[in-house]
Design a protein around this motif. Structure first.
Motif, short mmCIF file in Angstrom:
data_model
loop_
_atom_site.label_atom_id
_atom_site.label_comp_id
_atom_site.label_asym_id
_atom_site.label_seq_id
_atom_site.Cartn_x
_atom_site.Cartn_y
_atom_site.Cartn_z
N GLN A 44 0.82 -1.21 0.00
CA GLN A 44 0.00 0.00 0.00
C GLN A 44 0.86 1.26 0.00
OE1 GLN A 44 -3.43 2.07 2.81
NE2 GLN A 44 -2.21 0.46 3.71
N MET A 45 0.36 2.29 -0.67
CA MET A 45 0.87 3.64 -0.47
C MET A 45 -0.31 4.47 0.02
SD MET A 45 1.75 4.86 -4.35
CE MET A 45 0.51 5.02 -5.65
N ALA A 46 -0.06 5.23 1.09
CA ALA A 46 -1.16 5.95 1.74
C ALA A 46 -0.77 7.39 2.02
CB ALA A 46 -1.54 5.26 3.04
N LEU A 47 -1.77 8.24 1.97
CA LEU A 47 -1.59 9.67 2.20
C LEU A 47 -2.51 10.11 3.33
CD1 LEU A 47 -0.46 12.46 1.33
CD2 LEU A 47 -2.40 12.61 -0.26
N ASP A 48 -1.91 10.59 4.43
CA ASP A 48 -2.69 11.21 5.50
C ASP A 48 -2.99 12.63 5.06
OD1 ASP A 48 -2.74 9.03 7.28
OD2 ASP A 48 -0.74 9.52 7.99
N LEU A 49 -4.26 13.01 5.12
CA LEU A 49 -4.65 14.34 4.68
C LEU A 49 -4.37 15.36 5.76
CD1 LEU A 49 -8.00 13.35 2.97
CD2 LEU A 49 -5.77 13.69 1.91
N PRO A 50 -3.77 16.49 5.39
CA PRO A 50 -3.42 17.50 6.38
C PRO A 50 -4.64 18.17 7.01
CG PRO A 50 -2.95 18.29 4.18
CD PRO A 50 -3.37 16.86 4.04
N SER A 51 -5.76 18.17 6.29
CA SER A 51 -6.98 18.77 6.82
C SER A 51 -8.17 18.08 6.17
CB SER A 51 -7.01 20.27 6.56
OG SER A 51 -6.95 20.52 5.17
N PRO A 52 -9.33 18.14 6.83
CA PRO A 52 -10.51 17.51 6.23
C PRO A 52 -10.87 18.20 4.91
CG PRO A 52 -10.92 18.17 8.51
CD PRO A 52 -9.60 18.74 8.12
N PRO A 53 -11.43 17.45 3.98
CA PRO A 53 -11.82 18.05 2.71
C PRO A 53 -12.99 19.02 2.91
CG PRO A 53 -12.64 15.81 2.85
CD PRO A 53 -11.76 16.02 4.05
N VAL A 54 -12.92 20.15 2.23
CA VAL A 54 -14.02 21.11 2.26
C VAL A 54 -14.83 20.86 1.00
CG1 VAL A 54 -14.64 23.54 2.28
CG2 VAL A 54 -12.64 22.75 3.57
N GLY A 55 -16.05 20.42 1.13
CA GLY A 55 -16.86 19.97 0.01
C GLY A 55 -17.84 21.00 -0.48
N SER A 111 -16.53 14.49 4.51
CA SER A 111 -15.83 15.47 5.35
C SER A 111 -15.02 14.81 6.47
CB SER A 111 -16.82 16.47 5.95
OG SER A 111 -17.72 15.79 6.80
N ALA A 112 -15.23 13.51 6.68
CA ALA A 112 -14.51 12.79 7.74
C ALA A 112 -13.30 12.02 7.20
CB ALA A 112 -15.45 11.82 8.45
N VAL A 113 -13.06 12.05 5.87
CA VAL A 113 -11.93 11.31 5.29
C VAL A 113 -10.61 11.90 5.79
CG1 VAL A 113 -10.72 10.67 3.16
CG2 VAL A 113 -13.23 10.58 3.26
N ARG A 114 -9.74 11.02 6.33
CA ARG A 114 -8.46 11.46 6.87
C ARG A 114 -7.26 10.80 6.19
NH1 ARG A 114 -11.72 14.42 8.40
NH2 ARG A 114 -12.07 15.25 10.49
N ARG A 115 -7.50 9.68 5.48
CA ARG A 115 -6.40 8.99 4.79
C ARG A 115 -6.95 8.35 3.52
NH1 ARG A 115 -2.73 4.36 7.51
NH2 ARG A 115 -1.64 6.18 8.32
N ILE A 116 -6.10 8.40 2.48
CA ILE A 116 -6.42 7.76 1.21
C ILE A 116 -5.30 6.78 0.92
CG2 ILE A 116 -6.74 8.10 -1.27
CD1 ILE A 116 -7.75 10.95 -0.60
N GLY A 117 -5.66 5.53 0.62
CA GLY A 117 -4.66 4.51 0.31
C GLY A 117 -4.90 3.88 -1.05
N ILE A 118 -3.82 3.60 -1.76
CA ILE A 118 -3.84 2.85 -3.02
C ILE A 118 -3.19 1.50 -2.70
CG2 ILE A 118 -3.10 2.77 -5.43
CD1 ILE A 118 -4.86 5.23 -4.83
N LEU A 119 -3.91 0.40 -2.98
CA LEU A 119 -3.43 -0.92 -2.57
C LEU A 119 -3.48 -1.95 -3.67
CD1 LEU A 119 -5.36 0.32 -0.07
CD2 LEU A 119 -4.47 -1.71 1.01
N ALA A 120 -2.52 -2.87 -3.64
CA ALA A 120 -2.61 -4.15 -4.32
C ALA A 120 -2.96 -5.11 -3.19
CB ALA A 120 -1.28 -4.51 -4.97
N LEU A 121 -4.07 -5.80 -3.32
CA LEU A 121 -4.66 -6.46 -2.16
C LEU A 121 -5.38 -7.75 -2.51
CD1 LEU A 121 -5.68 -6.06 0.89
CD2 LEU A 121 -7.68 -5.00 -0.14
N GLY A 122 -5.20 -8.77 -1.66
CA GLY A 122 -6.08 -9.92 -1.66
C GLY A 122 -5.83 -11.02 -2.65
N GLU A 123 -4.86 -10.86 -3.52
CA GLU A 123 -4.52 -11.93 -4.45
C GLU A 123 -3.03 -11.90 -4.71
OE1 GLU A 123 -5.23 -11.26 -8.85
OE2 GLU A 123 -6.58 -9.74 -8.04
#
Length: 175
Positions: free
Chosen positions: A73-84, A148-160
């Motif tokens: 996985q590569m993951a990004l912690d968001l510095p602030s909540p998204p303003v939608g 508005s509650a999203v704090r991290r986004i991850g891109i994964l190769a997973l499960g196989e």
């Protein structure tokens, strides 16, 4: 990484707000993880590079299922909540044809396996993927996905068991 003849260099649409496009002087601080944190044996790496003519962050490796593993996985912690308001996530991807996961972690998630999950294909040419929040399924969590509650986004190769190769040139909130 397969090369396209002409790299897609789209202007981000007004309907998207860029989270990371790899062109800034201070690129977003992504982190790399493997299933080794739980005893797995998958191996990989994350690199910032030019992929088919575009600056990108690439995730590569071998996903193995031994020892109850099965992810990189590569993951990004968001510095602030998204303003939608936002209706989803948009990303420009290039890969080896496999499907990959995009996981969202929200405020209040305390266990590492909790996430909102969606999948996307990463073809061998640059491609823009739009993932509406309605396509994200809860994994070991409940309730409703609140953008508005999203704090991290991850891109994964997973499960196989697979050879993973996916590059991301742009990640954005989708209006």
């Amino acid at each position: 990484m397969p090369q396209s003849c002409t790299p897609a260099l789209p202007t981000p649409p007004a309907s998207a707000a860029v989270i990371d496009d790899r062109s800034g002087q201070a690129p977003a601080a992504w982190r790399f993880f493997t299933d080794g944190v739980m005893g797995g044996v998958s191996r990989g790496r994350m690199t910032a590079e030019s992929a088919a003519g575009r600056p990108a962050l690439c995730l590569r490796g071998e996903v193995r299922l031994e020892n109850n593993g099965g992810f990189i996985q590569m993951a990004l912690d968001l510095p602030s909540p998204p303003v939608g308001p936002w209706r989803g996530i948009e990303l420009d991807v290039l890969g080896n044809g496999h499907r990959y996961g995009l996981h969202l972690r929200t405020a209040g998630m305390s266990l590492p396996w909790q996430a909102w999950r969606a999948t996307f294909a990463a073809p061998p040419v640059w491609h823009t993927v739009q993932l509406p929040f309605s396509e994200f399924a809860p994994h070991r969590t409940s309730g409703r996905l609140e953008p508005s509650a999203v704090r991290r986004i991850g891109i994964l190769a997973l499960g196989e068991a697979m050879t993973a190769e996916v590059c991301v040139a742009r990640l954005a909130w989708l209006r």
